[in-house]
Scaffold this active site. Structure first.
Site, PDB file in Angstrom:
ATOM      1  CG  ASN A 159      -2.045   1.358   1.595  1.00  9.60           C
ATOM      2  OD1 ASN A 159      -2.125   2.262   0.745  1.00  9.60           O
ATOM      3  ND2 ASN A 159      -1.985   1.072   3.013  1.00  9.60           N
ATOM      4  CE  LYS A 215       0.369   3.575   4.437  1.00  6.14           C
ATOM      5  NZ  LYS A 215       0.928   3.374   6.059  1.00  6.14           N
ATOM      6  CG  HIS A 218      -5.787   1.767   5.080  1.00  2.00           C
ATOM      7  ND1 HIS A 218      -4.852   3.133   5.910  1.00  2.00           N
ATOM      8  CD2 HIS A 218      -4.488   1.461   5.325  1.00  2.00           C
ATOM      9  CE1 HIS A 218      -3.716   2.122   6.126  1.00  2.00           C
ATOM     10  NE2 HIS A 218      -3.517   1.518   5.954  1.00  2.00           N
ATOM     11  CD  GLU A 233      -2.556   5.448   6.819  1.00  2.00           C
ATOM     12  OE1 GLU A 233      -2.754   5.248   5.198  1.00  2.00           O
ATOM     13  OE2 GLU A 233      -2.088   5.649   7.550  1.00  2.00           O
ATOM     14  CD  GLU A 235      -3.221  -2.745   7.158  1.00  2.00           C
ATOM     15  OE1 GLU A 235      -2.365  -2.644   7.134  1.00  2.00           O
ATOM     16  OE2 GLU A 235      -4.147  -1.732   7.171  1.00  2.00           O
ATOM     17  N   GLY A 286       2.616   2.109  10.160  1.00  2.00           N
ATOM     18  CA  GLY A 286       3.581   3.352  10.127  1.00  2.00           C
ATOM     19  C   GLY A 286       4.433   3.921  11.297  1.00  2.00           C
ATOM     20  CB  SER A 309       5.426  -1.858  12.116  1.00  2.00           C
ATOM     21  OG  SER A 309       4.906  -0.551  12.254  1.00  2.00           O
TER      22      SER A 309
HETATM   23  P1  PGA Z   1       2.827   0.236   7.566  1.00  2.00           P
HETATM   24  O1  PGA Z   1       1.648   0.740   6.740  1.00  2.00           O
HETATM   25  O2  PGA Z   1       3.447  -0.957   7.003  1.00  2.00           O
HETATM   26  O3  PGA Z   1       3.507   1.550   7.119  1.00  2.00           O
HETATM   27  O4  PGA Z   1       2.852   0.566   8.978  1.00  2.00           O
HETATM   28  C1  PGA Z   1       0.923  -0.461   6.670  1.00  2.00           C
HETATM   29  C2  PGA Z   1      -0.617  -0.248   6.071  1.00  2.00           C
HETATM   30  O5  PGA Z   1      -0.926   0.407   6.267  1.00  2.00           O
HETATM   31  O6  PGA Z   1      -1.001  -0.257   5.259  1.00  2.00           O
END
Ligand code: PGA
Length: 254
Positions: free
Chosen positions: A10, A12, A96, A98, A168, A174, A214
């Site tokens: 992803n 983003k 997601h 976000e 998640e 993140g 992560s």
């Molecule tokens: P990350 O994001 O690997 O940077 O923690 C995962 C995601 O948001 O799908």
């Protein structure tokens, strides 16, 4: 039961079209011997059409990070399922964290998007996950069950098998803070059980459940060994082709 692994990126709101092009060139070289798993990259909308062309003859699939549920109309700034299909996109990330937390998408909207995707034959990657506060107050199971039940409400059992779930935990996205292996397996087995209740044991056993939060080359192997983990949804560590290729080839020495 062996489910085919899916390693998904992803991106983003990272990478321009030209940055995507140079990534693809490097990445294809790094994964050219891979054939026994699925690889998906979800770039920004503006990269989709070109990326599908570049990856046409490869094992790597292209997904979208979001979509609206209407086919067309006066919805400024939105992208419809028909538009995704037209450029050759057959997978879409829905809900997601976000989108849920920054853009206020609720379960109702996410459910409409899941239904619209499936209606058009696009596979939704339905993201669910608890916040830190919810985990610390013992609400994780309830939150996951609710998000799953609401997200999959009124979804036909005929098409539910196309759904991919991504667990998640919001606090692990993140942040560099990965959930423990125990927490991941516990959540994934709960999700599978809940899918069994909603759609039947057969569908639950075949459904791919990805972990996200992560994931990096150094921890992916242990995570992928967990019984109910069928793949990973990777943000930060997917932005570098070498790093994502290592994640894709998770059993090999890094
Ligand atoms: P990350 O994001 O690997 O940077 O923690 C995962 C995601 O948001 O799908």
């Amino acid at each position: 039961m062996k489910r085919r692994p899916l390693l998904a990126a992803n991106w983003k709101m990272f990478k321009t079209v030209s940055e995507m092009e140079s990534y693809v060139k490097d990445f294809l070289e790094l994964v050219r011997d891979v054939s026994d798993r699925d690889i998906l990259i979800a770039p920004s909308f503006v990269s989709l059409a070109r990326m599908v062309q570049l990856l046409e003859k490869s094992i790597v699939q292209v997904g979208a990070q979001n979509m609206f549920y209407e086919d067309k109309g006066a919805y400024t700034g939105e992208i419809s399922p028909l538009m995704l299909l037209d450029v050759g996109v057959k997978t879409v990330i829905i809900g997601h964290s976000e989108r849920r937390h920054i853009f206020n998408e609720d379960d109702k909207m996410i459910n409409r998007k899941v239904i619209a995707a499936l209606h058009h034959g696009i596979a939704p990657v339905l993201c669910i996950g608890e916040t830190l506060e919810e985990r610390e107050s013992g609400k994780t199971s309830k939150v996951l069950q609710t998000q799953l039940k609401n997200g999959l409400q009124d979804v036909d059992t005929e098409v539910i098998k196309k759904v991919i779930v991504a667990y998640e935990p919001v606090w692990a996205i993140g942040t560099g803070r990965t959930a423990t292996l125990e927490q991941i397996q516990e959540a994934h087995s709960l999700v599978r059980k809940e899918v069994g209740t909603l759609a039947g044991e057969d569908i639950a056993q075949n459904m791919r459940i990805l972990y996200g939060g992560s994931v990096k080359p150094a921890n992916v192997r242990d995570i992928m060994r967990l019984e109910d983990v069928d793949g990973a949804l990777v943000g930060g560590a997917s932005l570098d082709p070498e790093s994502f290729a290592k994640i894709v080839k998770f059993e090999q020495d890094i």
